[in-house]
Design a protein around this motif. Structure first.
Motif, PDB file in Angstrom:
ATOM      1  N   HIS A 256     -18.274 102.250 -31.884  1.00  0.00           N
ATOM      2  CA  HIS A 256     -18.046 100.971 -32.556  1.00  0.00           C
ATOM      3  C   HIS A 256     -16.996 100.114 -31.862  1.00  0.00           C
ATOM      4  CE1 HIS A 256     -20.769 101.940 -35.750  1.00  0.00           C
ATOM      5  NE2 HIS A 256     -20.077 103.017 -36.117  1.00  0.00           N
ATOM      6  N   GLY A 257     -16.590 100.506 -30.671  1.00  0.00           N
ATOM      7  CA  GLY A 257     -15.712  99.644 -29.881  1.00  0.00           C
ATOM      8  C   GLY A 257     -14.265  99.598 -30.329  1.00  0.00           C
ATOM      9  N   CYS A 261      -9.413  98.248 -28.298  1.00  0.00           N
ATOM     10  CA  CYS A 261      -8.115  97.711 -28.731  1.00  0.00           C
ATOM     11  C   CYS A 261      -7.116  98.796 -29.111  1.00  0.00           C
ATOM     12  CB  CYS A 261      -8.303  96.776 -29.917  1.00  0.00           C
ATOM     13  SG  CYS A 261      -9.298  95.337 -29.540  1.00  0.00           S
ATOM     14  N   HIS A 262      -7.591 100.008 -29.340  1.00  0.00           N
ATOM     15  CA  HIS A 262      -6.698 101.089 -29.763  1.00  0.00           C
ATOM     16  C   HIS A 262      -6.788 102.251 -28.795  1.00  0.00           C
ATOM     17  CE1 HIS A 262      -6.008  99.402 -33.789  1.00  0.00           C
ATOM     18  NE2 HIS A 262      -7.294  99.117 -33.819  1.00  0.00           N
ATOM     19  N   VAL A 269      -4.358  96.550 -27.723  1.00  0.00           N
ATOM     20  CA  VAL A 269      -4.109  95.286 -28.436  1.00  0.00           C
ATOM     21  C   VAL A 269      -3.508  95.634 -29.805  1.00  0.00           C
ATOM     22  CG1 VAL A 269      -5.158  93.205 -29.379  1.00  0.00           C
ATOM     23  CG2 VAL A 269      -6.056  94.211 -27.279  1.00  0.00           C
ATOM     24  N   GLY A 270      -4.104  96.643 -30.400  1.00  0.00           N
ATOM     25  CA  GLY A 270      -3.582  97.155 -31.676  1.00  0.00           C
ATOM     26  C   GLY A 270      -2.824  98.455 -31.425  1.00  0.00           C
ATOM     27  N   PRO A 271      -2.223  98.997 -32.477  1.00  0.00           N
ATOM     28  CA  PRO A 271      -1.423 100.221 -32.348  1.00  0.00           C
ATOM     29  C   PRO A 271      -2.280 101.431 -31.973  1.00  0.00           C
ATOM     30  CG  PRO A 271      -1.783  99.660 -34.663  1.00  0.00           C
ATOM     31  CD  PRO A 271      -2.307  98.507 -33.866  1.00  0.00           C
ATOM     32  N   PHE A 273      -3.857 105.024 -32.419  1.00  0.00           N
ATOM     33  CA  PHE A 273      -4.326 105.617 -33.676  1.00  0.00           C
ATOM     34  C   PHE A 273      -3.340 106.657 -34.218  1.00  0.00           C
ATOM     35  CE2 PHE A 273      -8.939 104.371 -32.745  1.00  0.00           C
ATOM     36  CZ  PHE A 273      -8.886 103.329 -33.651  1.00  0.00           C
ATOM     37  N   LEU A 290      -6.375 101.102 -45.806  1.00  0.00           N
ATOM     38  CA  LEU A 290      -6.937 100.944 -44.473  1.00  0.00           C
ATOM     39  C   LEU A 290      -8.412 100.571 -44.550  1.00  0.00           C
ATOM     40  CD1 LEU A 290      -5.143 103.811 -42.520  1.00  0.00           C
ATOM     41  CD2 LEU A 290      -4.578 101.379 -42.587  1.00  0.00           C
ATOM     42  N   LYS A 293      -8.360  97.014 -45.027  1.00  0.00           N
ATOM     43  CA  LYS A 293      -7.942  96.306 -43.812  1.00  0.00           C
ATOM     44  C   LYS A 293      -9.112  96.193 -42.837  1.00  0.00           C
ATOM     45  CE  LYS A 293      -4.518  95.146 -40.760  1.00  0.00           C
ATOM     46  NZ  LYS A 293      -3.179  94.628 -40.979  1.00  0.00           N
ATOM     47  N   LEU A 294      -9.927  97.240 -42.763  1.00  0.00           N
ATOM     48  CA  LEU A 294     -11.054  97.199 -41.836  1.00  0.00           C
ATOM     49  C   LEU A 294     -12.078  96.145 -42.271  1.00  0.00           C
ATOM     50  CD1 LEU A 294     -11.744 100.912 -40.833  1.00  0.00           C
ATOM     51  CD2 LEU A 294     -10.548  99.145 -39.567  1.00  0.00           C
ATOM     52  N   GLY A 298      -6.988  91.223 -40.014  1.00  0.00           N
ATOM     53  CA  GLY A 298      -5.709  90.575 -40.273  1.00  0.00           C
ATOM     54  C   GLY A 298      -4.592  91.141 -39.424  1.00  0.00           C
ATOM     55  N   GLY A 300       0.025  91.425 -39.016  1.00  0.00           N
ATOM     56  CA  GLY A 300       1.263  91.500 -39.793  1.00  0.00           C
ATOM     57  C   GLY A 300       1.829  92.884 -39.937  1.00  0.00           C
ATOM     58  N   ASN A 301       0.989  93.902 -39.965  1.00  0.00           N
ATOM     59  CA  ASN A 301       1.552  95.236 -40.136  1.00  0.00           C
ATOM     60  C   ASN A 301       2.086  95.799 -38.827  1.00  0.00           C
ATOM     61  OD1 ASN A 301       1.175  95.266 -42.818  1.00  0.00           O
ATOM     62  ND2 ASN A 301      -0.603  96.622 -42.824  1.00  0.00           N
ATOM     63  N   VAL A 305      -0.715  89.814 -33.629  1.00  0.00           N
ATOM     64  CA  VAL A 305      -2.125  89.790 -33.216  1.00  0.00           C
ATOM     65  C   VAL A 305      -2.991  90.352 -34.340  1.00  0.00           C
ATOM     66  CG1 VAL A 305      -3.768  90.520 -31.450  1.00  0.00           C
ATOM     67  CG2 VAL A 305      -1.352  90.259 -30.873  1.00  0.00           C
ATOM     68  N   GLN A 310     -13.979  94.455 -39.382  1.00  0.00           N
ATOM     69  CA  GLN A 310     -14.879  95.434 -38.748  1.00  0.00           C
ATOM     70  C   GLN A 310     -16.109  95.672 -39.629  1.00  0.00           C
ATOM     71  OE1 GLN A 310     -14.221  96.689 -35.609  1.00  0.00           O
ATOM     72  NE2 GLN A 310     -12.551  95.200 -35.640  1.00  0.00           N
TER      73      GLN A 310
END
Lengths: 331, 435
Positions: A256-257, A261-262, A269-271, A273, A290, A293-294, A298, A300-301, A305, A310
């Motif tokens: 799922h790509g 980013c992780h 790009v993101g934190p 895992f 979570l 969030k998916l 969004g 902020g956490n 970025v 998803q």
């Protein structure tokens, strides 16, 4: 003395002793007075009004030294969380779909922070801090939450005056404070044709139970009227470790790509895992949050970025992914 | 060999039903090999039986058993090894601040055996020598006192049956289904006969200040010395300082040698390893009643001091993870309870809440105790959605998940007392679902 006279006397004696025992009932003569020194040793609780705070003082600067030595390994250098819960962050998040409950975002009184650290922390060696050390490290935790400046000093007078961001975030306006309280949610005793439609809104994705809980058929009696599902029907799926021995979670994340980013551990790009797993470990509602969030995406956490929603990923896969992330992304 | 496996939806006649699928297929293979042979060995339950009968004579009928008293402290049969408390994987970060759930699916009646009472500790389980344990009572009292266990055992005692339910029981299910079995959905729930001294007796013994006393603080002797505030009305009503659990001393996991028992209130208030009671005029706002065990509402406010466990019920059999072997008769059974008193009635639906029938309640029906309910059911092999709905003596009706969410959202963690749904597939498999 005649027999009946004796009898009367005996009855009188019994009555008298019965009365005495009733009179004595309130004075058991058990226990002993507690001495002031003994009370001082055990009575360490602190109330929001400051009652119970011992005399002492400690500064943010002293607290930082202590924190780095004794707390950071479990709670993160900046209180962001590590092997154990975060002590900072999440201010303003309580109203959102992804609330983060910390000292800074949720706690209403700084006295509670002092009380708890003094009795319970560090986790592996509780009650090992001195009073001054407890003031210092409390001050530093409050500083990590931007509640106290770097040059602040706390003592028994100043600590109760600290105003926590969520001071007014609690209410006792509810029915669960007493047996006679009024319930807030009401159902009716309908017996016939109560629902027009019944739709299943949530269930576990296939394979989830085996992945997380193993073979739950073993949790039931084999000889009972209802043996576990695995007993009679055979295990539902052995799809967990398939091609190349990769975990189902990792396969889904690649498929799922998410890995664009992780990283498993590193930030792209993101934190990473495993960073996510560390931050939310032990938070009972992390899964829910979570999952949300998916769907919504969004920022902020973890920074400015945003993550795109998803929603192209089927819900069952999202649930397996979240589970896999929270379990520390086993490969 | 696949077709030799027992198929769902079909009962295997006795004695095969007592054997595992592996045993059965092994025996059927053997039977095929021996087909035509006069010695019908494979038809017997126990080897060595030449009679050709189905039952045979089991080895335990042909030899002496273990000596009387071989187990000075009795243990369950080794065939019950799977009836244990379990942790939910990934729920907590520390094995010392964690929880093991009671296997409600395996239990009968209303009493939880002591070894299966759920355990939630916040800093490990201490092993306390009762001869060194002390209970202090201080604060707004005429005479602060210290009691030994000997003292406490000499006070007038009472025994009462009460449930303990963690405030976070069913917490993982607020937003969606996330666990498979009733052990994890509802297993932070147990019920025992507790013996001890009424707290009011001890407070009187110290001459507590009736005018100013509004709350007590209970404190444990464990590593974090966990503390909780209890309002004085409750403290004087039915709160106990307990040392007995189902006829023996408390188990270490449940507070040996002394715990508080606050009936009907979220479990964390029933402070284990109780070392101190303080009488005061304000609540303490401890960590376990501010940061945690407070219920976050959709507007961001947290409801604090949400003591009461409201009326709730769950079907324990059939329940998630089980399997119905065939169509026909089943008894649906489960538990109902209320922190506000007695259970008045339990209704059961097999069609997801469209239609309901009233279940039978098993005596005794006690206040703030588990009540067992039962109802007959003939399963026709079609998909079914099993639910139970309890009503307590105040008339409060256990709510639907949807009704709870409308008021409280999905983030409050605590006090999820929603109606539970178990889905029965045509295959007989039972699953946890929400409707």
């Amino acid at each position: 003395m005649s027999r009946s006279e004796l009898h009367v006397l005996w009855v009188a004696a019994v009555l008298a002793s019965a009365t005495t025992s009733v009179a004595l009932a309130k004075d058991y003569g058990l226990g002993r007075p507690a001495t002031p020194a003994e009370i001082a040793e055990w009575d360490i609780d602190v109330r929001p009004d400051g009652q119970g705070l011992p005399r002492g003082r400690g500064s943010v600067a002293e607290g930082q030294v202590l924190y780095d030595e004794q707390c950071a390994s479990c709670h993160g250098t900046f209180g962001e969380g590590g092997p154990h819960m975060a002590l900072a962050g999440g201010v303003g998040s309580l109203k959102t779909a992804t609330p983060m409950r910390t000292i800074g975002s949720k706690l209403n009184y700084a006295t509670t922070l002092f009380d708890y650290i003094y009795r319970a922390m560090p986790f592996h060696a509780p009650k090992s801090l001195t009073i001054d050390q407890t003031y210092a490290v409390s001050a530093y935790v409050l500083h990590l939450n931007d509640i106290l400046p770097a040059d602040a000093v706390l003592d028994q007078d100043s600590l109760p005056k600290v105003v926590m961001p969520n001071r007014d975030g609690y209410t006792r306006d509810h029915g669960m404070g007493s047996v006679n309280g009024k319930p807030d949610v009401h159902n009716t005793l309908c017996m016939k044709s109560c629902e027009k439609t019944v739709e299943i809104t949530s269930q576990l994705p296939p394979g989830f139970t085996e992945q997380v809980y193993g073979d739950v058929s073993k949790h039931f009696r084999r000889y009972s009227a209802f043996p576990g599902a695995g007993e009679a029907g055979g295990s539902a799926s052995a799809q967990e470790k398939s091609a190349g021995g990769k975990s189902q979670g990792l396969q889904l994340a690649q498929q799922h790509g998410c890995m664009a980013c992780h990283g498993l551990a590193n930030r792209i790009v993101g934190p990473g895992f495993s960073e996510i797993a560390a931050r939310y470990q032990g938070q009972a509602d992390a899964r829910t949050m979570l999952m949300d969030k998916l769907v919504k995406g969004g920022a902020g956490n973890w920074g400015a970025v945003p993550m795109p929603p998803q929603t192209a990923v089927p819900e069952t896969d999202r649930q397996l992914l979240v589970e896999w992330i929270l379990r520390g992304v086993p490969e | 060999m696949k077709d030799k496996q027992p198929k769902p939806g079909r009962i295997i006649p006795v004695p095969e039903n007592f054997l595992s699928p592996a045993d059965i297929s092994r025996r059927r293979a053997l039977k095929a090999l021996l087909a035509g042979s006069a010695a019908a060995v494979s038809g017997a339950a126990f080897s060595g039986d030449e009679s050709g009968g189905k039952l045979g004579v089991p080895p335990w009928s042909k030899s002496l058993g273990k000596p009387v008293g071989a187990n000075p402290y009795g243990l369950p049969s080794e065939f019950e090894r799977h009836v244990i408390r379990r942790e939910s994987p990934g729920l907590t970060t520390s094995p010392h601040s964690s929880v093991v759930f009671t296997p409600l699916q395996n239990l009968f009646g209303i009493i939880t055996p002591n070894g299966l009472h759920f355990e939630r500790d916040h800093g490990g389980r201490p092993d306390i020598d009762p001869s060194q344990h002390r209970l202090m009572i201080n604060g707004l009292v005429r005479q602060p006192k210290i009691y030994t266990m000997d003292d406490l055992l000499r006070f007038p005692s009472v025994s009462r049956i009460h449930f303990i339910e963690c405030g976070a029981n069913t917490a993982m299910e607020w937003a969606n289904v996330s666990v498979p079995t009733v052990q994890y959905t509802h297993g932070m729930l147990s019920c025992a006969e507790w013996t001890g001294v009424m707290l009011s007796t001890l407070l009187d013994d110290c001459g507590f200040d009736r005018k100013r006393a509004k709350y007590i603080l209970a404190e444990g002797a464990d590593a974090p010395s966990l503390t909780r505030t209890v309002p004085i009305e409750m403290a004087l009503d039915d709160v106990m300082v307990a040392y007995g659990q189902n006829g023996e001393m408390l188990r270490p996991e449940n507070g040996y040698p002394l715990r508080l028992l606050v009936p009907g209130v979220q479990g964390v208030s029933s402070v284990k390893w109780l070392r101190r009671i303080e009488v005061g005029d304000q609540p303490w706002n401890t960590r376990e009643e501010s940061l945690h065990y407070s219920d976050l509402m959709p507007d961001g406010m947290s409801r604090q001091y949400t003591w009461i466990q409201e009326c709730k019920s769950v079907i324990t059999s059939p329940s998630g993870g089980q399997k119905l072997l065939d169509k026909g008769y089943y008894q649906i059974t489960g538990l109902a309870w209320s922190g506000r008193g007695r259970i008045k009635r339990v209704d059961v639906s097999t069609d997801g809440g469209r239609n309901w029938r009233t279940a039978e309640l098993q005596d005794p029906i006690l206040p703030k105790a588990l009540t067992r309910f039962r109802i007959d059911w003939h399963w026709n092999g079609e998909p079914a959605l099993l639910q139970s709905r309890a009503v307590d003596e105040t008339g409060y009706v256990q709510p639907k998940m949807r009704q709870l969410r409308e008021v409280r959202g999905t983030r409050s963690i605590y006090h999820n007392n929603a109606i539970q749904t178990w889905k029965v597939d045509p295959s007989g498999d039972v699953h946890n679902v929400q409707v």
